[in-house]
Motif scaffolding. Structure first.
Motif, PDB file in Angstrom:
ATOM      1  N   GLU A 116      -8.897 -12.397 -14.059  1.00 36.31           N
ATOM      2  CA  GLU A 116      -9.489 -11.556 -13.073  1.00 36.31           C
ATOM      3  C   GLU A 116     -10.138 -12.403 -11.868  1.00 36.31           C
ATOM      4  O   GLU A 116     -10.748 -13.353 -12.224  1.00 36.31           O
ATOM      5  CB  GLU A 116     -10.572 -10.523 -13.541  1.00 36.31           C
ATOM      6  CG  GLU A 116      -9.850  -9.341 -14.557  1.00 36.31           C
ATOM      7  CD  GLU A 116     -10.905  -8.620 -14.627  1.00 36.31           C
ATOM      8  OE1 GLU A 116     -12.444  -8.566 -14.355  1.00 36.31           O
ATOM      9  OE2 GLU A 116     -10.808  -7.538 -15.124  1.00 36.31           O
ATOM     10  N   PRO A 117      -9.758 -12.238 -10.558  1.00 40.45           N
ATOM     11  CA  PRO A 117     -10.299 -13.105  -9.746  1.00 40.45           C
ATOM     12  C   PRO A 117     -11.907 -13.063  -9.387  1.00 40.45           C
ATOM     13  O   PRO A 117     -12.509 -11.936  -9.548  1.00 40.45           O
ATOM     14  CB  PRO A 117      -9.483 -12.473  -8.434  1.00 40.45           C
ATOM     15  CG  PRO A 117      -9.300 -10.978  -8.572  1.00 40.45           C
ATOM     16  CD  PRO A 117      -9.271 -11.155 -10.153  1.00 40.45           C
ATOM     17  N   ASP A 118     -12.294 -14.228  -9.021  1.00 39.11           N
ATOM     18  CA  ASP A 118     -13.749 -14.133  -8.203  1.00 39.11           C
ATOM     19  C   ASP A 118     -13.743 -13.916  -7.001  1.00 39.11           C
ATOM     20  O   ASP A 118     -14.876 -13.405  -6.126  1.00 39.11           O
ATOM     21  CB  ASP A 118     -14.402 -15.669  -8.677  1.00 39.11           C
ATOM     22  CG  ASP A 118     -14.374 -15.899 -10.015  1.00 39.11           C
ATOM     23  OD1 ASP A 118     -14.855 -15.384 -10.864  1.00 39.11           O
ATOM     24  OD2 ASP A 118     -13.861 -17.070 -10.274  1.00 39.11           O
ATOM     25  N   LEU A 119     -12.703 -14.267  -6.397  1.00 37.86           N
ATOM     26  CA  LEU A 119     -12.432 -14.130  -4.788  1.00 37.86           C
ATOM     27  C   LEU A 119     -10.988 -13.760  -4.425  1.00 37.86           C
ATOM     28  O   LEU A 119     -10.107 -14.313  -4.972  1.00 37.86           O
ATOM     29  CB  LEU A 119     -12.785 -15.596  -4.290  1.00 37.86           C
ATOM     30  CG  LEU A 119     -12.361 -15.670  -2.701  1.00 37.86           C
ATOM     31  CD1 LEU A 119     -13.376 -14.988  -1.939  1.00 37.86           C
ATOM     32  CD2 LEU A 119     -12.463 -17.284  -2.388  1.00 37.86           C
ATOM     33  N   ILE A 120     -10.948 -12.649  -3.640  1.00 35.53           N
ATOM     34  CA  ILE A 120      -9.705 -12.141  -3.097  1.00 35.53           C
ATOM     35  C   ILE A 120      -9.538 -12.459  -1.707  1.00 35.53           C
ATOM     36  O   ILE A 120     -10.582 -12.126  -0.770  1.00 35.53           O
ATOM     37  CB  ILE A 120      -9.605 -10.875  -3.591  1.00 35.53           C
ATOM     38  CG1 ILE A 120      -9.693 -10.556  -5.163  1.00 35.53           C
ATOM     39  CG2 ILE A 120      -8.074 -10.217  -2.838  1.00 35.53           C
ATOM     40  CD1 ILE A 120      -9.759  -9.062  -5.416  1.00 35.53           C
ATOM     41  N   ILE A 121      -8.594 -12.826  -1.056  1.00 40.34           N
ATOM     42  CA  ILE A 121      -8.502 -12.940   0.264  1.00 40.34           C
ATOM     43  C   ILE A 121      -7.179 -12.109   0.683  1.00 40.34           C
ATOM     44  O   ILE A 121      -6.096 -12.138   0.217  1.00 40.34           O
ATOM     45  CB  ILE A 121      -8.063 -14.463   0.892  1.00 40.34           C
ATOM     46  CG1 ILE A 121      -9.338 -15.110   0.343  1.00 40.34           C
ATOM     47  CG2 ILE A 121      -7.863 -14.675   2.162  1.00 40.34           C
ATOM     48  CD1 ILE A 121      -9.054 -16.787   0.184  1.00 40.34           C
ATOM     49  N   VAL A 122      -7.369 -11.110   1.778  1.00 42.08           N
ATOM     50  CA  VAL A 122      -6.204 -10.455   2.424  1.00 42.08           C
ATOM     51  C   VAL A 122      -5.754 -11.116   3.621  1.00 42.08           C
ATOM     52  O   VAL A 122      -6.596 -11.057   4.581  1.00 42.08           O
ATOM     53  CB  VAL A 122      -6.838  -9.054   2.685  1.00 42.08           C
ATOM     54  CG1 VAL A 122      -5.618  -8.386   3.272  1.00 42.08           C
ATOM     55  CG2 VAL A 122      -7.242  -8.300   1.483  1.00 42.08           C
ATOM     56  N   LEU A 167      -9.095  -3.355   3.747  1.00 42.24           N
ATOM     57  CA  LEU A 167     -10.398  -3.202   3.276  1.00 42.24           C
ATOM     58  C   LEU A 167     -11.095  -2.001   3.456  1.00 42.24           C
ATOM     59  O   LEU A 167     -11.668  -1.309   2.716  1.00 42.24           O
ATOM     60  CB  LEU A 167     -11.295  -4.371   3.705  1.00 42.24           C
ATOM     61  CG  LEU A 167     -11.395  -5.660   2.759  1.00 42.24           C
ATOM     62  CD1 LEU A 167      -9.802  -6.236   2.931  1.00 42.24           C
ATOM     63  CD2 LEU A 167     -12.423  -6.488   3.538  1.00 42.24           C
ATOM     64  N   GLY A 168     -10.793  -1.242   4.902  1.00 42.90           N
ATOM     65  CA  GLY A 168     -11.340  -0.050   5.185  1.00 42.90           C
ATOM     66  C   GLY A 168     -10.478   1.119   4.394  1.00 42.90           C
ATOM     67  O   GLY A 168     -11.347   1.866   3.945  1.00 42.90           O
ATOM     68  N   VAL A 169      -9.280   0.969   3.917  1.00 44.88           N
ATOM     69  CA  VAL A 169      -8.448   1.885   3.151  1.00 44.88           C
ATOM     70  C   VAL A 169      -9.344   1.880   1.767  1.00 44.88           C
ATOM     71  O   VAL A 169      -9.456   3.026   1.037  1.00 44.88           O
ATOM     72  CB  VAL A 169      -7.252   1.676   3.211  1.00 44.88           C
ATOM     73  CG1 VAL A 169      -6.545   2.535   2.172  1.00 44.88           C
ATOM     74  CG2 VAL A 169      -6.279   1.620   4.439  1.00 44.88           C
ATOM     75  N   ALA A 170      -9.800   0.926   1.339  1.00 43.58           N
ATOM     76  CA  ALA A 170     -10.472   0.653   0.085  1.00 43.58           C
ATOM     77  C   ALA A 170     -11.951   1.271   0.132  1.00 43.58           C
ATOM     78  O   ALA A 170     -12.407   1.289  -0.870  1.00 43.58           O
ATOM     79  CB  ALA A 170     -10.460  -0.719  -0.358  1.00 43.58           C
ATOM     80  N   GLY A 171     -12.358   1.375   1.341  1.00 41.30           N
ATOM     81  CA  GLY A 171     -13.620   1.840   1.345  1.00 41.30           C
ATOM     82  C   GLY A 171     -14.749   0.844   1.436  1.00 41.30           C
ATOM     83  O   GLY A 171     -15.915   1.007   1.265  1.00 41.30           O
ATOM     84  N   LEU A 172     -14.530  -0.391   1.559  1.00 41.53           N
ATOM     85  CA  LEU A 172     -15.482  -1.448   1.165  1.00 41.53           C
ATOM     86  C   LEU A 172     -16.032  -1.875   2.493  1.00 41.53           C
ATOM     87  O   LEU A 172     -17.083  -2.608   2.172  1.00 41.53           O
ATOM     88  CB  LEU A 172     -14.407  -2.754   0.833  1.00 41.53           C
ATOM     89  CG  LEU A 172     -14.054  -2.465  -0.542  1.00 41.53           C
ATOM     90  CD1 LEU A 172     -12.960  -4.063  -0.789  1.00 41.53           C
ATOM     91  CD2 LEU A 172     -14.704  -2.493  -1.986  1.00 41.53           C
ATOM     92  N   LEU A 186      -7.903  -3.317  -4.893  1.00 42.28           N
ATOM     93  CA  LEU A 186      -9.298  -4.102  -4.165  1.00 42.28           C
ATOM     94  C   LEU A 186     -10.685  -3.462  -4.710  1.00 42.28           C
ATOM     95  O   LEU A 186     -11.660  -4.226  -4.873  1.00 42.28           O
ATOM     96  CB  LEU A 186      -9.064  -4.068  -2.589  1.00 42.28           C
ATOM     97  CG  LEU A 186      -8.082  -5.027  -2.057  1.00 42.28           C
ATOM     98  CD1 LEU A 186      -8.252  -4.896  -0.509  1.00 42.28           C
ATOM     99  CD2 LEU A 186      -8.529  -6.508  -2.371  1.00 42.28           C
ATOM    100  N   GLY A 187     -10.612  -2.291  -4.596  1.00 41.48           N
ATOM    101  CA  GLY A 187     -11.678  -1.549  -5.045  1.00 41.48           C
ATOM    102  C   GLY A 187     -12.226  -1.930  -6.247  1.00 41.48           C
ATOM    103  O   GLY A 187     -13.637  -1.974  -6.466  1.00 41.48           O
ATOM    104  N   ASN A 188     -11.360  -1.754  -7.245  1.00 39.50           N
ATOM    105  CA  ASN A 188     -11.691  -2.017  -8.609  1.00 39.50           C
ATOM    106  C   ASN A 188     -12.209  -3.400  -8.763  1.00 39.50           C
ATOM    107  O   ASN A 188     -13.062  -3.771  -9.529  1.00 39.50           O
ATOM    108  CB  ASN A 188     -10.425  -1.661  -9.430  1.00 39.50           C
ATOM    109  CG  ASN A 188     -10.166  -0.283  -9.593  1.00 39.50           C
ATOM    110  OD1 ASN A 188     -11.066   0.663  -9.428  1.00 39.50           O
ATOM    111  ND2 ASN A 188      -8.971  -0.104  -9.978  1.00 39.50           N
ATOM    112  N   ALA A 189     -11.560  -4.347  -8.171  1.00 38.56           N
ATOM    113  CA  ALA A 189     -11.923  -5.762  -8.243  1.00 38.56           C
ATOM    114  C   ALA A 189     -13.484  -5.939  -7.796  1.00 38.56           C
ATOM    115  O   ALA A 189     -14.190  -6.887  -8.342  1.00 38.56           O
ATOM    116  CB  ALA A 189     -10.894  -6.749  -7.534  1.00 38.56           C
TER     117      ALA A 189
END
Length: 336
Positions: free
Chosen positions: A76-82, A124-129, A104-107
Motif C-alpha cells: 500500500e502506498p505512502d504517497l500517491i501522485i496523480v 482529487l475533486g471527484v474523490a472528495g479530498l 484514492l479516497g480509500n488510500a
C-alpha cells in the motif's frame, strides 16, 4: 525510511510529466552521489507506475505504456501522485475517473498522502479530498474545478497548495508545476539539501511567478447564448467606446440590470469584469509581439489613463506590464 510511492497512469495522462516524475524520484540518493564519486544511499522513494488493471495502455499522446502493477497490489502506498490528465474541461467528467477516485479516497483514509499535478486535481475533486480545502490546478481547468466542486476554494494563481491536516493533500498548478511538486516532496521526505541537489542536477527551480503570468485570461466557460456571444464579439471590436457595458446593454434591448444578469449567467463574469479582462488579454498580446510603448498599448485597448491600465494589468497578471514584456519577448525569433 523509503516512501512507497505510486504514480497513477491512465489513457488520459500525458507522457512527459508521468515519466519525468518517475525519473526524478528514482534519482534521489543515486545521481548526485554518482556525479561526486560517492556511494549510493538508500533510495528515498520506491516508485511504481500503476493503473486500475495493470495492463499496457496507449496514452493520450499515442505512446504505449506498460505499468508496473495494478492499484490493488501490495505494498500500500505512502504517497500517491496523480499526473496531468487530458480531457475537455467544458465537457463531462470521464466515467473512468469514478473507480480511480474511489481508490484514492480509500488510500487517503488509510494514511496515504495524495498529490496532483495540473488537471489531475480534478480527480482529487471527484474523490472528495479537496472539499473545504484550498487547491490549485491548471488555469484552464480552474473554472471547471470550481463549477463541479463548489466546496473547493480554487486558488488559480497558486503554483503549489499543501492543504488539510498534516498537509496530506497537495495540489500543483500547470503541467510544469510537477517540478515544484517534486522539489517540495523531496525536501519534505529526504531533506532540503537533497532537494537542492536534485534541482542542481536537473536545472530546475520552483516557479517564482504566479500562474496568472501564464494564463490566457479569456479561456473560460462556453455557452450557447447568442445574444451574449454577439455582445462579446462587439466588446472585442470596440475597445474605445467609453461605456462599453451600457452600450452592450443598449444593443441587446435589455435593461442594463437584465443584461448584467444574463451575461454573468452565460460567462460566469460580470460584463465590466469581462471587458477589463478582454482588454488586458489584448494588451498581453501587444506586449509580446510589438515594440509599442506601454502608454500607446494602454490607449489601444481602451484605457485613457495609463495608470489605470498599469493597475488593472498588475492585478490580473501578477506582474507589471514592463516586466511581463521582458519575460516573454525573450521568445521572439532571432533576426538574421
Amino acid at each position: 525510511m523509503t516512501i512507497k510511492t505510486v504514480v497513477i497512469g491512465s489513457q488520459f495522462a500525458g507522457t512527459s510529466v508521468l515519466f519525468s516524475i518517475l525519473d526524478i524520484l528514482a534519482s534521489v540518493g543515486r545521481d548526485w552521489e554518482m556525479l561526486h564519486g560517492l556511494p549510493a544511499v538508500e533510495p528515498a522513494f520506491d516508485v511504481s507506475l500503476r493503473t486500475a488493471d495493470g495492463a499496457p495502455y496507449w496514452d493520450i499522446n499515442g505512446r504505449k505504456i506498460t505499468p508496473d502493477a495494478t492499484l490493488a497490489e501490495a505494498p500500500e502506498p505512502d504517497l500517491i501522485i496523480v499526473p496531468d490528465l487530458h480531457f475537455d474541461p467544458n465537457g463531462g467528467l470521464p466515467a473512468e475517473f469514478v473507480p480511480l477516485a474511489g481508490w484514492l479516497g480509500n488510500a487517503h483514509a488509510n494514511g496515504a498522502i495524495i498529490t496532483s499535478v495540473c488537471s489531475g486535481a480534478v480527480l482529487l475533486g471527484v474523490a472528495g479530498l479537496l472539499d473545504g480545502k484550498e487547491a490549485t490546478t491548471h488555469w484552464g481547468f480552474a473554472d471547471m474545478l470550481g463549477r463541479n466542486f463548489p466546496r473547493i476554494k480554487v486558488c488559480r494563481e497558486r503554483i503549489l497548495v499543501p492543504a488539510g491536516e498534516g498537509h496530506r493533500v497537495v495540489t500543483a498548478g500547470g503541467a510544469s508545476a510537477w517540478e515544484d511538486l517534486m522539489l517540495y516532496l523531496i525536501a519534505r521526505f529526504a531533506g532540503a539539501e537533497t532537494a537542492r541537489r536534485i534541482a542542481k542536477i536537473y536545472l530546475i527551480q520552483p516557479h517564482s511567478d504566479s500562474q496568472l503570468t501564464y494564463a490566457s485570461l479569456t479561456a473560460g466557460r462556453q455557452h450557447d447564448d447568442q445574444l451574449v456571444a454577439e455582445a462579446q464579439i462587439w466588446a472585442a471590436q470596440n475597445y474605445h467606446v467609453p461605456s462599453p457595458v451600457s452600450a452592450m446593454a443598449d444593443r441587446s434591448h435589455l435593461t442594463e440590470r437584465g443584461f448584467h444578469r444574463r451575461f454573468k449567467k452565460a460567462t460566469g463574469q460580470a460584463p465590466a469584469d469581462y471587458v477589463q479582462t478582454l482588454r488586458v488579454e489584448e494588451a498581453k498580446q501587444l506586449l509580446e509581439t510589438t515594440d509599442l510603448p506601454i502608454e500607446d498599448i494602454a490607449a489601444e485597448v481602451g484605457y485613457s489613463e495609463p495608470s489605470s491600465f498599469r493597475s488593472a494589468f498588475r492585478r490580473r497578471v501578477g506582474l507589471s506590464a514592463s516586466v511581463y514584456r521582458r519575460k516573454w519577448r525573450g521568445l521572439a525569433p532571432v533576426k538574421a
